[in-house]
Design an enzyme around this catalytic site. Structure first.
Site, short mmCIF file in Angstrom:
data_model
loop_
_atom_site.label_atom_id
_atom_site.label_comp_id
_atom_site.label_asym_id
_atom_site.label_seq_id
_atom_site.Cartn_x
_atom_site.Cartn_y
_atom_site.Cartn_z
N GLU A 161 -32.94 -29.01 9.32
CA GLU A 161 -31.90 -28.18 8.75
C GLU A 161 -30.51 -28.59 9.23
O GLU A 161 -30.28 -28.70 10.43
CB GLU A 161 -32.16 -26.71 9.07
CG GLU A 161 -33.51 -26.19 8.60
CD GLU A 161 -33.68 -26.23 7.08
OE1 GLU A 161 -32.68 -26.43 6.38
OE2 GLU A 161 -34.81 -26.04 6.61
N CYS A 163 -35.59 -17.05 10.06
CA CYS A 163 -35.36 -18.41 10.56
C CYS A 163 -33.87 -18.72 10.59
O CYS A 163 -33.32 -19.14 11.62
CB CYS A 163 -36.07 -19.43 9.67
SG CYS A 163 -37.87 -19.46 9.85
N HIS A 209 -37.73 -26.73 9.93
CA HIS A 209 -38.80 -26.02 9.23
C HIS A 209 -40.02 -26.92 9.14
O HIS A 209 -39.91 -28.11 8.83
CB HIS A 209 -38.36 -25.64 7.82
CG HIS A 209 -37.79 -24.27 7.72
ND1 HIS A 209 -36.51 -24.01 7.24
CD2 HIS A 209 -38.33 -23.06 8.01
CE1 HIS A 209 -36.30 -22.71 7.26
NE2 HIS A 209 -37.38 -22.11 7.73
N ARG A 234 -36.30 -10.94 1.34
CA ARG A 234 -37.14 -10.49 0.23
C ARG A 234 -38.22 -9.54 0.70
O ARG A 234 -38.69 -8.69 -0.06
CB ARG A 234 -37.79 -11.70 -0.46
CG ARG A 234 -36.82 -12.62 -1.15
CD ARG A 234 -37.62 -13.63 -1.97
NE ARG A 234 -36.76 -14.67 -2.50
CZ ARG A 234 -37.18 -15.65 -3.30
NH1 ARG A 234 -38.45 -15.69 -3.66
NH2 ARG A 234 -36.35 -16.56 -3.75
#
Length: 215
Positions: free
Chosen positions: A83, A146, A170, A93
């Site tokens: 990342e 995360c 990830h 969500r």
């Protein structure tokens, strides 16, 4: 640097009904099998917006590392995702493991839009691929726990009074396991990697970090 580099490697606990989390499985196995140079300490982190960052920073205070490599699960990934940026937004969500479900909230009110990873990402990318593990650079870590952990830790370390290097990777699911990804999307039979390959890829990334620290 003088002395032996210390790396803190973190992974998350299970969430979303899953029995395991490959990020922690990989982190713990890399730490258990690391033979140097340097040393690697693994810590398991709660999947909560409040305690995820706090747990990483507590581990930083405990282990006094020269680098922090945070791992998390991306349920739809086929490769390691290195990342580039943590962004200042929390938008979940599904609820985290404490039941919190922020929507369009800043991770740190008044904080900058984002923080760059300070890990040697290109070298880590090449190292993972060199041992046969698919890897890619990713533009951001999403908007779930995360990313919130990545952002809050980078924000706390921005003063420069801590680890020299820090960032987030990830990992994909373990082949054949049912997972819930970091955006709360259930994935049956999702693409992934064998656990041994995950461990090998993460170890390659940690090796590059250690090499950078020893320069």
């Amino acid at each position: 640097m003088t002395g032996s580099p210390v790396v803190l490697l973190t992974g998350f606990e299970p969430f979303g009904g899953a029995a395991t989390n490959p990020s922690w499985e990989a982190a713990s196995r890399v730490a258990d099998t690391w033979r140097g140079p340097g040393s690697v300490h693994a810590r398991r982190i709660p999947v909560t917006f409040a305690d995820g960052p706090r747990s990483v920073l507590d581990a930083v205070g405990e282990t006094r590392p020269d680098a922090v490599v945070m791992l998390g699960l991306h349920g739809g990934a086929r490769e390691l995702r290195l990342e580039r940026v943590a962004v200042n937004v929390a938008d979940a969500r599904i609820p985290d493991n404490a039941g919190a479900q922020p929507v369009d909230e800043p991770v740190v009110p008044g904080g900058p839009v984002g923080y760059w990873s300070t890990l040697p990402l290109r070298a880590a990318l090449d190292a993972a691929r060199a041992v046969g593990i698919p890897a890619a650079l990713s533009p951001s870590a999403g908007t779930y726990v995360c990313n919130a952990t990545f952002y809050a830790v980078q924000h706390a370390l921005a003063s420069g009074d801590g680890p020299r290097l820090s960032g987030f990777v990830h990992v994909p699911p373990v082949l054949g396991e049912r997972v819930t990804d970091d955006d709360g999307v259930a994935a049956d039979g999702a693409p992934g990697l064998a656990l041994g390959d995950l461990v090998r890829g993460v170890a390659a990334v940690v090796g590059v970090v250690v090499d950078e620290l020893r320069r």
